[in-house]
Design an enzyme around this catalytic site. Structure first.
Site, short mmCIF file in Angstrom:
data_model
loop_
_atom_site.label_atom_id
_atom_site.label_comp_id
_atom_site.label_asym_id
_atom_site.label_seq_id
_atom_site.Cartn_x
_atom_site.Cartn_y
_atom_site.Cartn_z
N THR A 249 0.83 -1.20 0.00
CA THR A 249 0.00 0.00 0.00
C THR A 249 0.87 1.25 0.00
O THR A 249 0.61 2.21 -0.73
CB THR A 249 -0.91 0.01 1.24
OG1 THR A 249 -1.72 -1.16 1.23
CG2 THR A 249 -1.80 1.23 1.27
N PHE A 365 -7.42 3.90 4.29
CA PHE A 365 -7.69 2.45 4.27
C PHE A 365 -6.48 1.62 4.73
O PHE A 365 -5.39 2.11 4.89
CB PHE A 365 -8.26 1.99 2.95
CG PHE A 365 -7.37 2.01 1.73
CD1 PHE A 365 -7.88 1.52 0.53
CD2 PHE A 365 -6.07 2.48 1.75
CE1 PHE A 365 -7.09 1.51 -0.62
CE2 PHE A 365 -5.28 2.46 0.62
CZ PHE A 365 -5.80 1.98 -0.57
N GLU A 366 -6.79 0.35 4.99
CA GLU A 366 -5.82 -0.59 5.56
C GLU A 366 -5.23 -0.08 6.89
O GLU A 366 -4.05 -0.24 7.18
CB GLU A 366 -4.72 -0.92 4.56
CG GLU A 366 -5.25 -1.71 3.38
CD GLU A 366 -4.15 -2.29 2.50
OE1 GLU A 366 -3.09 -2.67 3.04
OE2 GLU A 366 -4.36 -2.37 1.29
N GLY A 367 -6.10 0.54 7.65
CA GLY A 367 -5.69 1.12 8.93
C GLY A 367 -5.40 2.59 8.76
O GLY A 367 -4.44 2.97 8.07
#
Length: 382
Positions: A249, A365-367
């Protein structure tokens, strides 16, 4: 166009350079111009998806024994940056969540069926988030109840990237509410499972060349052979998957930032005010210098955690720091690029406003980056 990211060629093998250049040429000559047009209506250019799949770009994390490329984390980051530099949404459409979920916890049978789908141009999506369970995944309401050799799954997931494009979904559900995070279990769900449906894609601000959907499970009966790992191990598996995916990411965020920087450099040389290019003004030159410093620093952080993972060391603190810094860098650099373009940068006739919109999701996103700071501070203060 400037290519400052070649400053670290000495860190790459000839094979890695060749893969990088192959993806770079595809991304800049085909993906970049098409996705600038397609993103206006949130269209996925399926002919380019097929071309990318024919290149094997969805196979980068698939082990060689299953017919994939079996690339290490570092090489994946290098090529993902290049594809995201063309279009970050398109990069997410191609790479999905990779083979990681079944690599970490799958049975031989599960690995084979997912690998077979990948070899036919498929990808896997990651379904963790719910409307009331984003950063607090333990609050999820989706349930999976054992019924003989099956599970009955009910509930929904939100904001699932590749929700309408994946062939398999890694889905997390509560099998024992009393156990908290130890009561969450993971499953792989084939897209054609009765009782499973996909909602319309969200009308997003950025990364519009990949679709984001809600998923619905209505008395969905799923054989226990699709359970991923042991009952109650789902939360631990989700965190392991995210720790593996966050460097990737971060590399997409760097691709966005690098594209914005390259475009800002080019524009600052061409834009003439008071008989001189604006890059000759120290205010602009120093902005470009700061943008370069931030991109280079973010890249080295991401490459560092990738090298660490390839050495068998997953450092949660550094993974969180790298993902956070790369996302913040993408937002800062694209915002500065819009500023350098001035009024032109605020219009859709010029490309940097799109990059600014694409960048924002990498802080979410993704934390979220706030959650990454919770992780970093928590590990510092143990």
């Amino acid at each position: 166009m400037p290519v400052p990211y070649y400053d670290f060629d000495f860190m790459l093998t000839d094979e890695q350079k060749g893969l990088r250049d192959l993806v770079k040429d595809f991304a800049q000559s085909k993906v970049y111009p098409r996705c600038r047009e397609c993103e206006k209506d949130a269209i996925i250019p399926e002919d380019l998806v097929k071309e990318a799949m024919d290149m094997g770009l969805n196979l980068v994390t698939l082990p060689e024994e299953y017919g994939g490329l079996g690339l290490d984390n570092f090489t994946c980051a290098v090529i993902r940056e290049q594809l995201a530099k063309g279009d970050a949404g398109f990069a997410s459409r191609i790479f999905g969540f990779g083979f990681t979920p079944v690599k970490l916890a799958g049975t031989d049978w599960q690995k084979q069926i997912v690998a077979d789908s990948f070899l036919n141009g498929g990808i896997m999506a990651f379904a963790l988030t719910e409307s009331c369970a984003g950063s607090n995944a333990v609050a999820m309401a989706t349930t999976a109840k054992r019924d003989g050799d099956d599970y009955i799954i009910n509930g929904s997931k939100n904001f699932i990237t590749n929700g309408d494009s994946a062939d398999f979904y890694t889905v997390f559900a509560v099998t024992d509410k009393e156990m908290g995070h130890k009561g969450i279990t993971a499953f792989i769900v084939p897209k054609d499972t009765p009782g499973f449906s996909v909602g319309k894609h969200e009308d997003k601000m950025g990364i519009r060349c990949v679709h984001t959907n809600s998923l619905f499970f209505d008395e969905m009966r799923l054989s226990a052979k699709y359970r991923l790992g042991d009952e109650g191990n789902g939360f631990k598996l989700a965190m392991a998957i995210l720790n593996d995916s966050r460097p990737a990411t971060g590399s997409s965020a760097i691709g966005i930032a690098q594209q914005a920087l390259d475009l800002a450099i080019e524009y600052s040389k061409e834009r003439v005010v008071a008989d001189k290019p604006i890059c000759r003004n120290q205010a602009i030159a120093f902005m470009l210098a700061d943008m370069e410093i931030q991109v280079q620093a973010a890249r080295q952080m991401v490459w560092g955690v990738c090298k660490s993972a390839d050495a068998g060391i997953v450092n949660r603190k550094l993974v969180a720091a790298a993902k956070c810094f790369a996302g913040d860098t993408a937002m800062k650099v694209t915002t500065d690029a819009v500023q350098i373009f001035g009024g032109n940068g605020y219009t859709r006739d010029y490309p940097v406003e799109k990059l600014m919109r694409d960048a924002k999701i990498y802080q979410i996103f993704e934390g979220t980056n706030q959650i990454q700071r919770v992780t970093v501070s928590g590990m510092l203060l143990k």
